[in-house]
Design an enzyme around this catalytic site. Structure first.
Site, PDB file in Angstrom:
ATOM      1  N   ASP A 139      -3.071 -22.565  39.409  1.00  0.00           N
ATOM      2  CA  ASP A 139      -3.851 -23.002  38.247  1.00  0.00           C
ATOM      3  C   ASP A 139      -3.944 -24.512  38.119  1.00  0.00           C
ATOM      4  O   ASP A 139      -4.289 -25.019  37.061  1.00  0.00           O
ATOM      5  CB  ASP A 139      -3.273 -22.387  36.964  1.00  0.00           C
ATOM      6  CG  ASP A 139      -2.165 -23.219  36.342  1.00  0.00           C
ATOM      7  OD1 ASP A 139      -1.356 -23.784  37.096  1.00  0.00           O
ATOM      8  OD2 ASP A 139      -2.131 -23.308  35.101  1.00  0.00           O
ATOM      9  N   GLU A 140      -3.658 -25.233  39.203  1.00  0.00           N
ATOM     10  CA  GLU A 140      -3.506 -26.674  39.077  1.00  0.00           C
ATOM     11  C   GLU A 140      -3.926 -27.394  40.348  1.00  0.00           C
ATOM     12  O   GLU A 140      -3.566 -26.964  41.444  1.00  0.00           O
ATOM     13  CB  GLU A 140      -2.015 -26.927  38.801  1.00  0.00           C
ATOM     14  CG  GLU A 140      -1.655 -28.329  38.511  1.00  0.00           C
ATOM     15  CD  GLU A 140      -0.138 -28.498  38.366  1.00  0.00           C
ATOM     16  OE1 GLU A 140       0.604 -27.493  38.337  1.00  0.00           O
ATOM     17  OE2 GLU A 140       0.287 -29.648  38.312  1.00  0.00           O
ATOM     18  N   ASP A 155      -5.472 -28.511  34.981  1.00  0.00           N
ATOM     19  CA  ASP A 155      -4.428 -27.496  34.820  1.00  0.00           C
ATOM     20  C   ASP A 155      -4.902 -26.474  33.790  1.00  0.00           C
ATOM     21  O   ASP A 155      -5.231 -26.827  32.659  1.00  0.00           O
ATOM     22  CB  ASP A 155      -3.129 -28.175  34.360  1.00  0.00           C
ATOM     23  CG  ASP A 155      -1.937 -27.226  34.390  1.00  0.00           C
ATOM     24  OD1 ASP A 155      -0.860 -27.655  34.824  1.00  0.00           O
ATOM     25  OD2 ASP A 155      -2.083 -26.060  33.957  1.00  0.00           O
TER      26      ASP A 155
HETATM   27  P1  TTP Z   1       1.814 -23.727  34.158  1.00  0.00           P
HETATM   28  O1  TTP Z   1       0.527 -24.462  34.394  1.00  0.00           O
HETATM   29  O2  TTP Z   1       3.087 -24.503  34.228  1.00  0.00           O
HETATM   30  O3  TTP Z   1       1.777 -23.043  32.722  1.00  0.00           O
HETATM   31  P2  TTP Z   1       0.584 -22.348  31.968  1.00  0.00           P
HETATM   32  O4  TTP Z   1      -0.702 -22.499  32.720  1.00  0.00           O
HETATM   33  O5  TTP Z   1       0.967 -20.949  31.662  1.00  0.00           O
HETATM   34  O6  TTP Z   1       0.524 -23.125  30.600  1.00  0.00           O
HETATM   35  P3  TTP Z   1       0.041 -24.640  30.345  1.00  0.00           P
HETATM   36  O7  TTP Z   1      -0.430 -25.195  31.647  1.00  0.00           O
HETATM   37  O8  TTP Z   1      -1.072 -24.510  29.338  1.00  0.00           O
HETATM   38  O9  TTP Z   1       1.228 -25.342  29.818  1.00  0.00           O
HETATM   39  O10 TTP Z   1       1.951 -22.540  35.180  1.00  0.00           O
HETATM   40  C1  TTP Z   1       0.845 -21.783  35.611  1.00  0.00           C
HETATM   41  C2  TTP Z   1       1.223 -20.329  35.774  1.00  0.00           C
HETATM   42  O11 TTP Z   1       2.293 -20.207  36.692  1.00  0.00           O
HETATM   43  C3  TTP Z   1       1.693 -19.689  34.495  1.00  0.00           C
HETATM   44  O12 TTP Z   1       0.626 -19.156  33.725  1.00  0.00           O
HETATM   45  C4  TTP Z   1       2.632 -18.629  34.980  1.00  0.00           C
HETATM   46  C5  TTP Z   1       3.169 -19.164  36.284  1.00  0.00           C
HETATM   47  N1  TTP Z   1       4.555 -19.654  36.092  1.00  0.00           N
HETATM   48  C6  TTP Z   1       5.605 -18.798  36.380  1.00  0.00           C
HETATM   49  O13 TTP Z   1       5.410 -17.664  36.815  1.00  0.00           O
HETATM   50  N2  TTP Z   1       6.887 -19.242  36.177  1.00  0.00           N
HETATM   51  C7  TTP Z   1       7.166 -20.500  35.688  1.00  0.00           C
HETATM   52  O14 TTP Z   1       8.344 -20.857  35.501  1.00  0.00           O
HETATM   53  C8  TTP Z   1       6.063 -21.367  35.401  1.00  0.00           C
HETATM   54  C9  TTP Z   1       6.327 -22.753  34.853  1.00  0.00           C
HETATM   55  C10 TTP Z   1       4.774 -20.906  35.629  1.00  0.00           C
HETATM   56 MG    MG Z   2      -1.322 -24.345  33.444  1.00  0.00          MG
END
Ligand code: TTP
Ligand code: MG
Length: 390
Positions: A108-109, A14
């Site tokens: 991103d995952e 992630d």
């Molecule tokens: P995440 O992997 O949940 O968050 P992140 O990568 O920003 O942070 P981390 O993993 O380090 O905790 O989500 C990935 C991307 O998806 C995030 O950068 C932006 C998008 N996203 C949204 O647009 N709305 C949301 O509610 C969430 C949770 C994520």
């Molecule tokens: Mg993330």
């Protein structure tokens, strides 16, 4: 197949603060600063905040107004979806270099089953470290990586030391890893179930693991055994690689029904070109070309034809689509058209250069693709497509 769960090697990756990190990558002056990405309009919400901004309590899905109050000195940026998709494709390219068993969960995952990659790349921990390094070298971004013998534990592991985490939970360490976690971390325990379990005095996964099935059943019902297995770190779900497209098509519904042959052909050529270009981007050729025509009385006619050798050349796909169209047209000279589309299916991998009978067309297509990649879709049209109605 029925693989034994303990023999699998699963990695969950992630990216850290993904959108915000991409913004900082592209704009070095933002590094070290609080960055909040999200809707900037009056009803905007936060997509993500980087870790500097999270210190002030800002998080995803929070109204932007609240984020501005909590962290007024942050940089506020509107999301750039196509750029994030581009970086995501690079990251997934790194995954596919290690294993074909990649299950993307979002941009991103992803889960990776690397069981069969161990012989080539070494132990699980080495593969995790290698993924982090390759992602960083390819994109300049940091990822958190979790490694375990199943998806559930790997996912919790990637989250356990964010950002820039690298956590391996060996089978014999699963109990110690899971036991102190709040029960809400079990997949499927939602906002409604969690307070009811807490009311029974069950706050952690360890407490749930030791609880009696009879105590849990009134709350968890027929999912009781499932959750008891999860609490013991048992999860048999397979990594399910995302399926590639089975067909690629493009269609348009006209504002007003169209009867003119030239106009319909120029739209058809435009669509054939769009479809062929998408095939080329994915390095595929299609053996079947189809058209879809819906007339002014809402009758829909699909017609298709297959070729001996697949193609992704704009002119070949157009020639096939035009032949299908002319055959329909011969029987319906005066019928106005409401919807027109071109589709392709029956894919094969693109032959390497030189192996294709279509060499001349491919050279032209590549030149045009290159220009459009640099200057945008609409800068080039040739032949019929120039006459297309906007
Ligand atoms: P995440 O992997 O949940 O968050 P992140 O990568 O920003 O942070 P981390 O993993 O380090 O905790 O989500 C990935 C991307 O998806 C995030 O950068 C932006 C998008 N996203 C949204 O647009 N709305 C949301 O509610 C969430 C949770 C994520
Ligand atoms: Mg993330």
């Amino acid at each position: 197949m029925g693989q034994c769960s303990t023999s699998r090697s699963i990695i969950h990756v992630d990216m850290d603060a993904f959108y915000a990190s991409v913004e900082q990558l592209d704009r070095p002056e933002l590094r070290g600063k609080a960055v909040i990405v999200g809707g900037l309009g009056p009803r905007g919400v936060v997509s993500t905040a980087n870790y500097e901004a999270r210190k002030f309590g800002v998080h995803s899905a929070m109204p932007m107004g609240q984020a501005r109050r909590l962290c007024p000195h942050a940089e506020f940026i509107a999301p750039r979806a196509s750029r994030y998709r581009e970086v995501s494709a690079q990251v997934f390219g790194v995954f596919h270099a290690v294993t074909p068993l990649v299950q993307g969960l979002s941009l991103d995952e992803a889960f990776l089953d690397v069981s069969a990659s161990l012989r080539l790349f070494g132990p699980l921990e080495d593969i995790g470290r290698r993924l982090k390094r390759d992602i960083h070298e390819t994109t300049g971004l940091a990822a958190s990586v979790g490694m375990a013998h199943n998806k559930f534990v790997a996912k919790l592991a990637s989250d356990a030391d964010k950002p820039d985490g690298l956590v391996y939970v060996p089978a014999e360490g699963v109990q110690a890893f899971l036991d102190p976690m709040p029960i809400g971390r079990l997949w499927g325990i939602g906002r409604k179930t969690e307070p009811r379990l807490r009311a029974l005095g069950l706050l952690t996964i360890g407490q749930l693991r030791r609880a009696d099935a009879g105590v849990l059943r009134p709350v968890l019902g027929n999912r009781t055994e499932h959750f008891m297995r999860l609490a013991r770190g048992i999860d048999e779900r397979e990594v399910e690689p995302s399926q590639p497209d089975k067909s690629i098509s493009h269609e348009v519904t006209f504002d007003v029904d169209i009867n003119g042959r030239e106009e319909l052909l120029s739209e058809l050529q435009h669509q054939a070109d769009r479809v062929a270009r998408r095939l080329r981007k994915q390095h595929l050729v299609a053996r079947t070309v189809s058209i879809k025509i819906r007339d002014s009385r809402f009758r829909t006619v699909p017609r298709s034809r297959s070729m001996v050798a697949g193609s992704n050349s704009s002119s070949t796909i157009y020639r096939m689509a035009r032949a299908l169209f002319e055959a329909w047209r011969a029987e319906h000279r005066t019928t106005p058209v409401r919807l027109l589309g071109v589709g392709t299916s029956n894919f094969e991998d693109e032959p390497r250069p030189g192996e294709s009978p279509d060499t001349k067309n491919r050279r032209l297509d590549r030149v045009l693709d290159g220009i459009r990649d640099r200057f945008g879709e609409d800068r080039i049209a040739h032949g019929q497509a120039l006459r297309r109605r906007k």
